[in-house]
Design a protein around this motif. Structure first.
Motif, short mmCIF file in Angstrom:
data_model
loop_
_atom_site.label_atom_id
_atom_site.label_comp_id
_atom_site.label_asym_id
_atom_site.label_seq_id
_atom_site.Cartn_x
_atom_site.Cartn_y
_atom_site.Cartn_z
N UNK A 24 0.79 -1.24 0.00
CA UNK A 24 0.00 0.00 0.00
C UNK A 24 0.82 1.28 0.00
N UNK A 25 2.15 1.21 0.05
CA UNK A 25 2.93 2.43 -0.05
C UNK A 25 2.70 3.08 -1.41
N UNK B 106 -9.83 4.56 -5.12
CA UNK B 106 -9.84 3.50 -4.11
C UNK B 106 -8.52 3.43 -3.36
N UNK B 107 -7.42 3.83 -3.99
CA UNK B 107 -6.13 3.83 -3.30
C UNK B 107 -5.89 5.17 -2.61
N UNK B 108 -6.26 6.24 -3.28
CA UNK B 108 -6.08 7.56 -2.66
C UNK B 108 -6.84 7.66 -1.34
N UNK B 109 -8.03 7.06 -1.29
CA UNK B 109 -8.85 7.08 -0.07
C UNK B 109 -8.92 5.69 0.56
N UNK C 38 -6.34 1.99 4.47
CA UNK C 38 -5.00 1.87 5.05
C UNK C 38 -4.31 3.22 5.17
N UNK C 39 -4.93 4.27 4.64
CA UNK C 39 -4.26 5.56 4.57
C UNK C 39 -3.98 6.16 5.95
N UNK C 40 -4.87 5.97 6.91
CA UNK C 40 -4.62 6.52 8.24
C UNK C 40 -3.38 5.88 8.87
N UNK C 41 -3.25 4.55 8.73
CA UNK C 41 -2.07 3.87 9.26
C UNK C 41 -0.80 4.35 8.57
N UNK C 42 -0.86 4.58 7.26
CA UNK C 42 0.31 5.08 6.54
C UNK C 42 0.64 6.51 6.95
#
Length: 510
Positions: A94-95, A128-131, A134-138
């Motif tokens: 997910x990076x 779907x990737x921008x939002x 997992x974004x909060x964890x990243x």
């Protein structure tokens, strides 16, 4: 005047105190915080001062197939082309480019790094990737990588100074973007948005552009996933990934790094067969836009891998992803190796070919040097011959360390029976724990069988060796993959160590 001197002195003492505290934190506490709160940052710290080539990637770099003989990552394979240089990698699922930028700002200007390779995943430009959930964890991981003294970064982390969004919020943002983003096509097209296109396929109003082919529900689901992930057109003014890559390019130019933007391969054949030429054209349009924006900049090499792999090179069959089987990862690495050769003249060497046949006997002492599947089960709690063993049971680990091989790499005359030996340590035993073996393939059904551990182990809380030999299925030689592993669905803790597996020939085979 005296009061001013006191204020200045106190200010200098405060600065010295903070500098000292920052040094103490960096030396004694920062590594532990990084381990807990920033896994990607911890990876970077391990390679940033010694790598000549720095590879930044997501799951495409590190995901491998069970049937792969060589389970090396793309970055590791790249390193075999440059034995005189060190390739350091920071790769995690997910990076994306925003994370890569923060990682690169933490590479010192005077480091050994000369070439930076950044994965450019087409899906990462999509809603779907921008939002992503997992974004909060990243975002949390990035706090320890942002500018400022390390102690200040830790203080910001304690204040939770990062964007925190609920799963519902992120899902709403995805849907809002799906509703607002319209598709601008060169020819008349019946769907104004991705959602309309996806709905038509899901409800079978659009039979995947090819009514001559009968599609099952699995194909329809996969077609919908392709549309959701790739039916978008990059807006250079609003897409955050464009901003992130622009910042990466500027940083590389400022640091005088050679920068390689590696556009990852996608399963274009499936996109065409399951959805239609229109989706392929959209994907190519996005590729061309990125190539035009970055491909001619000084110090930047744009590696276009979008259409370079076949369906057989992809690992996932039910989801569009950038996960490749061994031969696919090797092709990506080979293309990168040749692309960066002008930056490192005289250093490129073709790696030695891999042997064509696996041995009949396979052994793993569970110390971590021999790579099988489920390596995360290795545990320091018990060990028979060393300090580690494969743990199953109470921590939710049903499957122990797993031997897997492509049947094509095995001697098919040695697939008559299987000889299995290992050492077992169990706390209280389990009625359902077993040694399992399975095979599967396009020409064979899924086959799975077990031998119960209770038939073999008769003592608890001490190491005991088990051994058995069993006949294999006659159809195994036609399968694609075979696996052998401990299986423990109970909450009882069981450890396995020193596993040896031997494929036996028929008695009349020479």
């Amino acid at each position: 005047m005296g009061e001013l001197k006191k204020i200045v002195l106190k200010g200098l003492l405060l600065i010295a105190l903070l500098a000292g505290l920052n040094w103490i934190y960096q030396q004694f506490f920062f590594p532990a915080d990084q381990h807990l709160h920033s896994e990607s940052g911890e990876m970077l710290w391990g390679v940033r001062d010694s790598a000549d080539i720095l590879y930044l990637g997501e799951s495409s770099d590190v995901t491998v197939g069970d049937q792969d003989r060589d389970k090396s990552s793309i970055s590791t394979m790249l390193g075999t082309y440059y034995p005189g240089l060190r390739v350091g990698a920071v790769s995690r699922g997910a990076l994306h480019a925003g994370n890569f930028y923060h990682l690169l700002t933490n590479v010192p200007s005077g480091s050994h790094v000369r070439t930076v390779i950044v994965s450019m995943n087409l899906r990462s430009f999509d809603a779907t990737w921008i939002h992503s959930k997992l974004e909060t964890a990243l975002e949390k991981e990035m706090v320890l990588l942002k500018p400022g003294p390390l102690l200040w970064r830790r203080f910001m982390l304690s204040l939770r100074n990062y964007v925190i969004k609920s799963t519902d919020q992120l899902a709403a943002e995805v849907r809002q973007q799906w509703l607002s983003d319209t598709l601008v096509m060169p020819a008349p097209f019946p769907y104004a948005t991705m959602l309309a296109w996806d709905s038509a396929i899901a409800w079978k109003h659009d039979l995947l552009m090819d009514s001559s082919i009968v599609r099952g529900d699995g194909d329809i689901d996969l077609a919908c996933h392709f549309v959701k992930n790739f039916a978008f057109q990059i807006d250079t003014l609003t897409n955050p990934r464009i901003r992130d890559f622009d910042r990466i390019v500027q940083l590389a130019q400022d640091r005088k790094w050679n920068l390689v933007l590696n556009l990852l391969p996608e399963n274009m054949k499936n996109a065409r067969l399951l959805v239609g030429q229109e989706l392929v054209d959209i994907m190519r349009h996005n590729r061309d836009l990125l190539q035009a924006r970055y491909g001619h900049l000084p110090g930047v090499v744009f590696v276009d891998g979008l259409e370079t792999l076949e369906t057989r090179d992809f690992l996932d069959k039910t989801w569009p992803s950038e996960h490749y089987l061994e031969q696919g990862r090797r092709q990506v690495a080979d293309r990168l190796a040749r692309a960066i050769s002008p930056f490192h003249p005289g250093q490129l060497h073709a790696p030695a070919p891999i042997k064509t046949m696996l041995p009949s006997t396979h052994f793993n002492d569970c110390e971590g040097q021999t790579i099988w599947g489920q390596m995360q089960t290795l545990d320091d709690g018990h060990g028979h011959s060393g300090s580690k063993s494969s743990y199953t049971g109470g921590k939710g680990a049903k499957f122990g360390i797993t031997f897997s091989a492509a049947v094509a790499d095995l001697d098919t005359t040695a697939l008559d029976s299987l000889d299995f030996t290992c050492w077992v340590y169990q706390d209280g035993g389990s009625q359902n724990a077993a040694i399992a073996w399975e095979s599967s393939g396009e020409e064979t059904a899924y086959l799975w069988d077990t031998i119960q551990l209770r038939q073999l182990v008769h003592n608890d809380q001490r190491w005991q060796q088990i051994h058995f030999r069993l006949a294999l299925w006659p159809s195994l030689s036609a399968a694609d993959i075979v696996k052998v592993y401990p299986y423990n669905p109970s909450k009882e803790s069981i450890w396995f160590d020193d596993i040896q597996i031997t494929f036996i020939k028929k008695q009349n085979s020479k």
